[in-house]
Design an enzyme around this catalytic site. Structure first.
Site, mmCIF file in Angstrom:
data_model
loop_
_atom_site.group_PDB
_atom_site.id
_atom_site.type_symbol
_atom_site.label_atom_id
_atom_site.label_comp_id
_atom_site.label_asym_id
_atom_site.label_seq_id
_atom_site.Cartn_x
_atom_site.Cartn_y
_atom_site.Cartn_z
ATOM 1 N N ASN A 196 11.816 -5.579 -39.803
ATOM 2 C CA ASN A 196 10.743 -6.420 -38.991
ATOM 3 C C ASN A 196 10.555 -5.020 -38.323
ATOM 4 O OD1 ASN A 196 11.611 -9.216 -40.069
ATOM 5 N ND2 ASN A 196 9.844 -8.661 -39.897
ATOM 6 N N LYS A 207 14.181 -9.336 -52.063
ATOM 7 C CA LYS A 207 13.980 -9.341 -51.172
ATOM 8 C C LYS A 207 14.845 -9.322 -49.370
ATOM 9 C CE LYS A 207 10.911 -10.461 -46.802
ATOM 10 N NZ LYS A 207 9.337 -10.338 -46.208
ATOM 11 N N ASN A 226 7.079 -17.963 -43.414
ATOM 12 C CA ASN A 226 7.840 -18.089 -43.044
ATOM 13 C C ASN A 226 8.736 -19.686 -43.525
ATOM 14 O OD1 ASN A 226 6.104 -17.200 -40.291
ATOM 15 N ND2 ASN A 226 8.640 -17.224 -40.291
ATOM 16 N N ASP A 252 13.230 -5.538 -45.452
ATOM 17 C CA ASP A 252 12.167 -5.924 -44.344
ATOM 18 C C ASP A 252 12.684 -5.970 -43.008
ATOM 19 O OD1 ASP A 252 10.185 -6.766 -42.593
ATOM 20 O OD2 ASP A 252 9.906 -8.549 -43.614
ATOM 21 N N HIS A 296 3.418 -13.626 -47.893
ATOM 22 C CA HIS A 296 4.632 -13.798 -47.529
ATOM 23 C C HIS A 296 5.199 -14.926 -46.636
ATOM 24 C CE1 HIS A 296 5.414 -14.492 -42.024
ATOM 25 N NE2 HIS A 296 6.012 -13.834 -42.948
ATOM 26 N N LYS A 352 16.086 -9.254 -45.956
ATOM 27 C CA LYS A 352 15.893 -8.825 -44.467
ATOM 28 C C LYS A 352 16.459 -8.247 -43.875
ATOM 29 C CE LYS A 352 13.052 -11.068 -42.910
ATOM 30 N NZ LYS A 352 11.526 -10.677 -42.788
HETATM 31 O O1 GKR Z 1 12.400 -16.762 -40.703
HETATM 32 O O2 GKR Z 1 13.780 -14.736 -39.785
HETATM 33 C C1 GKR Z 1 12.889 -15.026 -40.327
HETATM 34 C C2 GKR Z 1 11.373 -13.726 -40.885
HETATM 35 O O3 GKR Z 1 12.220 -12.414 -39.872
HETATM 36 C C3 GKR Z 1 10.460 -14.094 -40.890
HETATM 37 O O4 GKR Z 1 9.806 -14.723 -39.140
HETATM 38 C C4 GKR Z 1 9.312 -13.264 -40.786
HETATM 39 O O5 GKR Z 1 7.808 -13.717 -40.625
HETATM 40 O O6 GKR Z 1 9.723 -13.533 -43.390
HETATM 41 C C5 GKR Z 1 9.655 -12.915 -42.691
HETATM 42 C C6 GKR Z 1 8.342 -11.831 -43.133
HETATM 43 O O7 GKR Z 1 8.707 -11.091 -43.728
HETATM 44 O O8 GKR Z 1 8.317 -10.812 -41.811
HETATM 45 MG MG MG Z 2 7.913 -9.260 -43.178
#
Ligand code: GKR
Ligand code: MG
Length: 423
Positions: A224, A192, A323, A222, A321, A194
């Site tokens: 967000n 995955k 964190n 992802d 999910h 980010k």
């Molecule tokens: O830790 O930066 C991060 C992630 O973006 C996290 O805060 C998200 O909640 O992993 C997460 C997601 O899948 O959206």
């Molecule tokens: Mg996410």
């Protein structure tokens, strides 16, 4: 041990652990991530563990519940939920205090506060019964739980520190290098990325580079909610057949429904469906095809099992999910996944990014991207009290009191604004 054991003492210990400068839609991870460790002691000498967020408001609520728990029966989970609801009703605001870095606006604190106490009670039940936690959730349907490697754009260091072992990742080649390290070191069978950090074309190019470097490996992106519905559709067209799903390309159920209507690429979410009341409108508008569960957010393990059942009934996929978290949470995630018949994707985990933990090593190892489900009683992990003490000291001295990705980013780049719906 008799079935009449009662909770006799509760401790809530905030800890801080080093976290690399991982970039996301709202900014960058601070040098320390916070967690709270719950220990529920019984009058029969058992200890049940839980792990959760540790933003200040959340901690205050955990402490308030902890103070009321002595005398409670660890089997009375409904009573526990009522107790948490009562404590929250007597406080000033019922909204969840954990800030989630500014990404989520969680309506009610009930689920997030209840969750770690429920996990710790189930851990106690498992110790009392001599059974692993997955047995208390209905039994294991798998012996190993598959996770996906979680890739991040990142700097090579926090300002003022020396470079970390991962190095910089700001373009496709560096993301592929990071992925190699994840795959070689942990054996992940899916990846995955980010996103929400760079313009979508650059993030698509990174995904295509991953496809070329790891042919056949399932990939996810992802951002967000960084994109408009129109951009999301452009990306979906470009990455059709390349990604197994797109996660939260655009914010909100209505926006996701608009994207979903124009593509066959499955859409996943841990942002627009984060509570049971979001399921009916999301299902009615076919906004998402995959829901990411998270027991910290959805009110514990039993409610996460319920979520799994609902996704199965409505033909939705189920993923998980994550964190930034430590080993107690990983153990709970593994037991939940092990007992979830309808888990259709490898789970997310931030685990490879942490360099510090507070459980005794050996219980949870990644082999071929999977963790073998512990078969010892309860969660199957043991707290390392020295490490707990050290990470608590680190909490006291580090100065971080809540997750603030945007604030930290703006200290470094004052003109930074969150990228939500930017492209
Ligand atoms: O830790 O930066 C991060 C992630 O973006 C996290 O805060 C998200 O909640 O992993 C997460 C997601 O899948 O959206
Ligand atoms: Mg996410």
């Amino acid at each position: 041990v008799t079935a009449r054991s009662r909770i006799s003492r509760v401790t809530v210990t905030p800890v801080a652990f080093a976290d690399p400068p991982l970039l996301n839609v709202v900014g960058v991870h601070q040098p320390f991530a916070l967690r709270a460790v719950l220990e529920l002691h019984t009058d029969t000498g058992l200890i049940g563990l839980g792990e959760t967020y540790a933003d200040e408001t959340h901690l205050a609520r955990l402490d308030a519940v902890a103070a009321e728990l002595p005398g409670h029966d660890p089997y009375d989970l409904d009573g526990l939920r009522r107790l948490v609801a009562r404590m929250l009703a007597s406080g000033e605001s019922g909204r969840a205090g954990a800030s989630f870095g500014g990404m989520l606006d969680v309506d009610s604190a009930l689920d997030t506060v209840y969750s770690p106490f429920e996990v710790a009670c189930l851990d106690l039940q498992g110790h009392e019964a001599g059974r692993p936690m997955s047995d208390l959730l209905g039994g294991r349907v798998r012996d190993r739980v598959a996770f996906s490697g979680y890739l991040f754009y990142k700097w090579d260091r926090h300002p003022g520190q020396s470079p970390d072992e991962w190095g910089e990742a700001l373009g496709p080649d560096q993301i592929v290098t990071q992925a190699r390290r994840m795959v070689d070191g942990w054996g992940f069978g899916s990846l995955k990325l980010k996103g929400g950090v760079l313009p979508p074309e650059e993030e698509c190019a990174a995904i295509e580079a991953l496809r070329d470097a790891f042919p056949g490996l399932p990939l996810r992106l992802d951002p967000n909610g960084a994109w408009t519905p129109e951009t999301s559709l452009r990306v979906a067209n470009r990455l059709a057949g390349v990604v197994e799903y797109l996660e939260d390309p655009t914010p909100g159920i209505a926006g996701m429904a608009q994207v979903s209507a124009g593509t066959d690429v499955p859409l996943a979410t841990n942002m627009c469906v984060i509570a049971f009341e979001h399921l009916p409108p999301a299902i009615a508008s076919d906004a998402v095809q995959v829901v990411l569960s998270d027991h910290h957010l959805w009110g514990g393990l039993r409610r996460s099992m319920l979520l799994g059942g609902i996704t199965e009934t409505f033909g939705l996929g189920l993923s998980m999910h994550s964190n930034s978290h430590l080993g107690i949470s990983l153990a709970a995630m593994v037991h939940l996944a092990a007992a979830s018949p309808h888990l259709t994707y490898a789970c997310d985990t931030h685990y490879p990014w942490k360099t510090e933990d507070l459980i005794e090593p050996g219980g949870l190892e990644f082999v071929d991207g999977s963790v073998t489900v512990p078969t010892t009683p309860g969660l199957g992990v043991t707290l390392d009290r020295d490490r707990l003490g050290e990470l608590h000291e680190q909490y006291l001295s580090c100065g971080v009191r809540r997750r603030e990705d945007t604030v930290y980013m703006q200290e470094i780049q004052p003109d930074f604004r969150p990228n939500t719906s930017r492209w």
